[in-house]
Design a protein around this motif. Structure first.
Motif, PDB file in Angstrom:
ATOM      1  N   ARG A   5       0.817  -1.214   0.000  1.00  0.00           N
ATOM      2  CA  ARG A   5       0.000   0.000   0.000  1.00  0.00           C
ATOM      3  C   ARG A   5       0.857   1.273   0.000  1.00  0.00           C
ATOM      4  N   PHE A   6       2.184   1.103   0.156  1.00  0.00           N
ATOM      5  CA  PHE A   6       3.081   2.255   0.107  1.00  0.00           C
ATOM      6  C   PHE A   6       3.865   2.329  -1.201  1.00  0.00           C
ATOM      7  N   TRP A   7       3.391   1.605  -2.229  1.00  0.00           N
ATOM      8  CA  TRP A   7       3.975   1.770  -3.549  1.00  0.00           C
ATOM      9  C   TRP A   7       3.703   3.220  -4.011  1.00  0.00           C
ATOM     10  N   PRO A   8       4.638   3.870  -4.711  1.00  0.00           N
ATOM     11  CA  PRO A   8       5.880   3.351  -5.281  1.00  0.00           C
ATOM     12  C   PRO A   8       7.116   3.512  -4.404  1.00  0.00           C
ATOM     13  N   ALA A   9       6.984   4.089  -3.196  1.00  0.00           N
ATOM     14  CA  ALA A   9       8.156   4.191  -2.331  1.00  0.00           C
ATOM     15  C   ALA A   9       8.562   2.821  -1.807  1.00  0.00           C
ATOM     16  N   SER A  10       7.570   1.988  -1.486  1.00  0.00           N
ATOM     17  CA  SER A  10       7.833   0.644  -0.984  1.00  0.00           C
ATOM     18  C   SER A  10       7.959  -0.321  -2.153  1.00  0.00           C
ATOM     19  N   ARG A  11       9.048  -1.080  -2.162  1.00  0.00           N
ATOM     20  CA  ARG A  11       9.301  -2.056  -3.229  1.00  0.00           C
ATOM     21  C   ARG A  11       9.660  -3.414  -2.617  1.00  0.00           C
ATOM     22  N   THR A  12       9.742  -4.421  -3.448  1.00  0.00           N
ATOM     23  CA  THR A  12      10.032  -5.776  -2.976  1.00  0.00           C
ATOM     24  C   THR A  12      11.291  -5.819  -2.133  1.00  0.00           C
ATOM     25  N   ARG A  13      12.321  -5.115  -2.592  1.00  0.00           N
ATOM     26  CA  ARG A  13      13.592  -5.136  -1.866  1.00  0.00           C
ATOM     27  C   ARG A  13      13.768  -3.960  -0.921  1.00  0.00           C
ATOM     28  N   ARG A  14      12.787  -3.100  -0.841  1.00  0.00           N
ATOM     29  CA  ARG A  14      12.831  -2.001   0.124  1.00  0.00           C
ATOM     30  C   ARG A  14      11.405  -1.676   0.565  1.00  0.00           C
ATOM     31  N   PRO A  15      10.803  -2.580   1.338  1.00  0.00           N
ATOM     32  CA  PRO A  15       9.411  -2.376   1.764  1.00  0.00           C
ATOM     33  C   PRO A  15       9.310  -1.334   2.868  1.00  0.00           C
ATOM     34  N   LYS A  16       8.085  -1.139   3.329  1.00  0.00           N
ATOM     35  CA  LYS A  16       7.757  -0.062   4.256  1.00  0.00           C
ATOM     36  C   LYS A  16       8.692   0.007   5.450  1.00  0.00           C
ATOM     37  N   GLN A  17       9.032  -1.152   6.041  1.00  0.00           N
ATOM     38  CA  GLN A  17       9.829  -1.133   7.267  1.00  0.00           C
ATOM     39  C   GLN A  17      11.251  -0.613   7.052  1.00  0.00           C
ATOM     40  N   LEU A  18      11.670  -0.502   5.800  1.00  0.00           N
ATOM     41  CA  LEU A  18      12.998   0.018   5.490  1.00  0.00           C
ATOM     42  C   LEU A  18      12.958   1.457   4.988  1.00  0.00           C
ATOM     43  N   LEU A  19      11.788   2.095   5.124  1.00  0.00           N
ATOM     44  CA  LEU A  19      11.631   3.482   4.692  1.00  0.00           C
ATOM     45  C   LEU A  19      11.664   4.433   5.884  1.00  0.00           C
ATOM     46  N   LYS A  20      11.959   5.688   5.590  1.00  0.00           N
ATOM     47  CA  LYS A  20      11.891   6.751   6.591  1.00  0.00           C
ATOM     48  C   LYS A  20      10.571   7.502   6.383  1.00  0.00           C
ATOM     49  N   LEU A  21       9.532   6.974   6.984  1.00  0.00           N
ATOM     50  CA  LEU A  21       8.206   7.587   6.860  1.00  0.00           C
ATOM     51  C   LEU A  21       7.918   8.556   7.991  1.00  0.00           C
ATOM     52  N   TRP A  22       8.655   8.392   9.086  1.00  0.00           N
ATOM     53  CA  TRP A  22       8.490   9.292  10.224  1.00  0.00           C
ATOM     54  C   TRP A  22       9.818   9.354  10.964  1.00  0.00           C
ATOM     55  N   GLY A  23      10.329  10.545  11.173  1.00  0.00           N
ATOM     56  CA  GLY A  23      11.580  10.695  11.905  1.00  0.00           C
ATOM     57  C   GLY A  23      12.794  10.454  11.030  1.00  0.00           C
ATOM     58  N   PRO A  24      13.991  10.562  11.622  1.00  0.00           N
ATOM     59  CA  PRO A  24      15.231  10.490  10.842  1.00  0.00           C
ATOM     60  C   PRO A  24      15.691   9.079  10.521  1.00  0.00           C
ATOM     61  N   GLU A  25      15.097   8.066  11.156  1.00  0.00           N
ATOM     62  CA  GLU A  25      15.537   6.691  10.960  1.00  0.00           C
ATOM     63  C   GLU A  25      14.479   5.878  10.227  1.00  0.00           C
ATOM     64  N   THR A  26      14.917   4.759   9.640  1.00  0.00           N
ATOM     65  CA  THR A  26      13.953   3.842   9.050  1.00  0.00           C
ATOM     66  C   THR A  26      13.083   3.258  10.151  1.00  0.00           C
ATOM     67  N   MET A  27      11.955   2.708   9.758  1.00  0.00           N
ATOM     68  CA  MET A  27      11.014   2.191  10.754  1.00  0.00           C
ATOM     69  C   MET A  27      11.610   1.023  11.528  1.00  0.00           C
ATOM     70  N   ILE A  28      12.361   0.156  10.861  1.00  0.00           N
ATOM     71  CA  ILE A  28      12.933  -0.984  11.578  1.00  0.00           C
ATOM     72  C   ILE A  28      14.013  -0.534  12.544  1.00  0.00           C
ATOM     73  N   ARG A  29      14.781   0.460  12.165  1.00  0.00           N
ATOM     74  CA  ARG A  29      15.813   0.970  13.070  1.00  0.00           C
ATOM     75  C   ARG A  29      15.160   1.627  14.300  1.00  0.00           C
ATOM     76  N   SER A  30      14.095   2.367  14.079  1.00  0.00           N
ATOM     77  CA  SER A  30      13.391   2.984  15.193  1.00  0.00           C
ATOM     78  C   SER A  30      12.828   1.927  16.143  1.00  0.00           C
TER      79      SER A  30
END
Length: 358
Positions: A14-39
Motif C-alpha cells: 500500500r506504500f507503492w511506489p516508495a515501498s518495493r520488494t527489496r525495500r518495503p515499508k519497514q525500510l523506509l523513513k516515513l516518520w523521523g530520521p531513521e527507518t522504521m525498523i531501526r526505530s
C-alpha cells in the motif's frame, strides 16, 4: 532476561511506489530520521540490547536489514524462505530465543509501527514482564484505546481488571475479528474494546508449549528447524521445512484459544502506519490540510498528501484530496478515496512483467 523479536517480513504494497520488494515499508523513513525498523530496534534497546534482538524477515531483505541494524548479531537475523504469516515466524523466533536462554521472556513487535513515547513504551513492557513473573504461563498483549470506529483492526474485549501491576490491565474476555462499520461503532460505544496492537510479551517456553498444543503439525516442522540452530545445516533445513508449514496468524493459532491472556491499555501513542493516509496523522498538516514530506509548492491545493523524493519538488495547482508520491522511476497520483486500490497497481505491474517497478 528479556529478548526482543522484530517481525519484518511485510511487503508494504500500500506504500507503492516508495515501498518495493527489496525495500518495503519497514525500510523506509516515513516518520523521523531513521527507518522504521531501526526505530523499532532502538525503542527496545534499553530493555533488550542488540545482542538479545532477533529479526525475522524475508530472505531477500536480510542484507539490507543487517545494514540497518549493524549491532544485531548476523545470526540473529533470519530470512524466511517464503511467506507463512506470523505464527510460524513467532514459533521460529521463540525456538531461537529458547536455544540461547531457556527461561527467556520475549517481546514480539512488528517492525513498521510508530510509537512516539519510548519511555512510556518501555515502562509498559516492564509492567508486562512483572505480570509474567507473577504468572509465568501468562500471555500479555497491548490494547490501543480506539478514537474512531476502525474497520481495519482486530479488537480486544477486556474483562475483569488486574490490580497491583503498575499498569492499567485487564483479563481478555475475547478477541474479535475486523468488524464492519456498525459493529465497530458499537465497540467504541461500550468503552470496553481496544484495537489489537499485535505486540506481545510471553515466556519463550509458553508460546512454544501453546503452539505444540494447538498447532502440533506446525510445531513439528519448527522443531526440526530448531534442532539445526547453530549448525551448518540450518539454512537447508529452514528451506525444506518452513515451506511445508500452513500459513496462519498468531492470533488464530494461539491468542484466540489461549486461556490466560492479559491486555495492558497502552500508555503510549501508537500508529500502525497502514497506508499513505497515516502520514497525515504523523506529520502536522498545513493551514490547508496538506501533509507534505519533501519539497512541495502548492497553489490552491487542499487536503492532499505529498511525498517527494530527495532533490525533487512536486508542484500542484487547484487539486483536492489527492495522494502524490514521487520516486526516481515512478510517480503515483491517486484520489484519497481510492487509496485501497494501490494494491491493484502492484498486481497490474506484475501482470505486465514490469518487475523493475515492483
Amino acid at each position: 532476561m528479556l529478548h526482543a523479536v522484530i517481525m519484518a517480513g511485510g511487503s508494504g504494497t500500500r506504500f507503492w511506489p516508495a515501498s518495493r520488494t527489496r525495500r518495503p515499508k519497514q525500510l523506509l523513513k516515513l516518520w523521523g530520521p531513521e527507518t522504521m525498523i531501526r526505530s523499532t530496534a532502538d525503542r527496545i534497546a534499553d530493555l533488550a540490547p542488540p545482542e538479545r534482538q532477533y529479526v525475522l524477515t524475508n530472505r531477500v531483505l536480510t542484507d539490507e536489514v543487517a545494514d540497518q541494524l549493524p549491532s544485531v548479531p548476523r545470526n540473529n537475523i533470519v530470512g524466511e524462505p517464503c511467506k507463512r504469516d506470523t505464527a510460524p515466524c513467532v514459533g521460529l523466533a521463540a525456538a531461537m530465543v529458547a536455544h540461547h536462554d531457556p527461561d527467556a521472556t520475549m517481546v514480539v513487535m512488528p517492525a513498521d509501527h510508530v510509537i512516539t513515547n519510548t519511555p512510556a513504551f518501555t515502562d509498559a513492557v516492564a509492567a508486562a514482564q512483572r505480570l509474567i513473573d507473577d504468572s509465568p504461563g501468562r500471555i500479555v498483549t497491548f490494547g490501543i484505546r480506539p478514537n474512531y470506529p476502525a474497520e481495519s483492526f482486530g479488537y480486544i474485549e477486556r474483562g475483569e481488571p488486574i490490580t497491583a501491576t503498575g499498569a492499567t490491565a485487564f483479563d481478555v474476555a475475547r478477541f474479535r475479528e475486523k468488524p464492519d462499520r456498525a459493529t465497530a461503532e458499537s465497540y467504541l460505544a461500550t468503552g470496553k474494546f481496544y484495537w489489537n496492537s499485535g505486540i506481545f510479551v510471553w515466556r519463550a517456553s509458553t508460546i512454544l508449549d501453546a503452539l505444540r498444543r494447538y498447532e502440533p503439525e506446525m510445531m513439528n516442522r519448527l522443531l526440526k528447524i530448531a534442532e539445526s540452530i547453530g549448525s551448518d545445516a540450518f539454512a537447508t533445513i529452514l528451506e525444506q521445512e518452513f515451506a511445508k508449514i500452513e500459513p496462519k496468524s498468531i492470533d488464530y493459532a494461539v491468542m484466540e484459544r489461549y486461556p490466560d491472556v492479559v491486555v495492558i491499555e497502552a500508555p503510549f501513542p501508537w500508529d500502525d502506519v497502514g497506508s499513505w493516509q497515516a502520514l497525515a496523522r504523523l506529520h502536522p498538516p498545513d493551514d490547508h490540510g496538506n501533509t507534505v514530506v519533501g519539497s512541495h509548492v502548492g497553489i490552491d491545493t487542499r487536503d492532499t498528501i505529498v511525498f517527494a523524493g530527495p532533490g525533487h519538488t512536486v508542484v500542484t495547482i487547484d487539486v483536492d484530496k489527492l495522494i502524490i508520491v514521487q520516486t526516481p522511476d515512478a510517480t503515483l497520483v491517486a484520489s484519497k478515496d481510492a487509496e485501497e486500490r494501490i494494491r491493484e497497481v502492484v498486481k497490474e505491474l506484475e501482470s505486465r512483467n514490469l518487475g523493475e517497478l515492483l
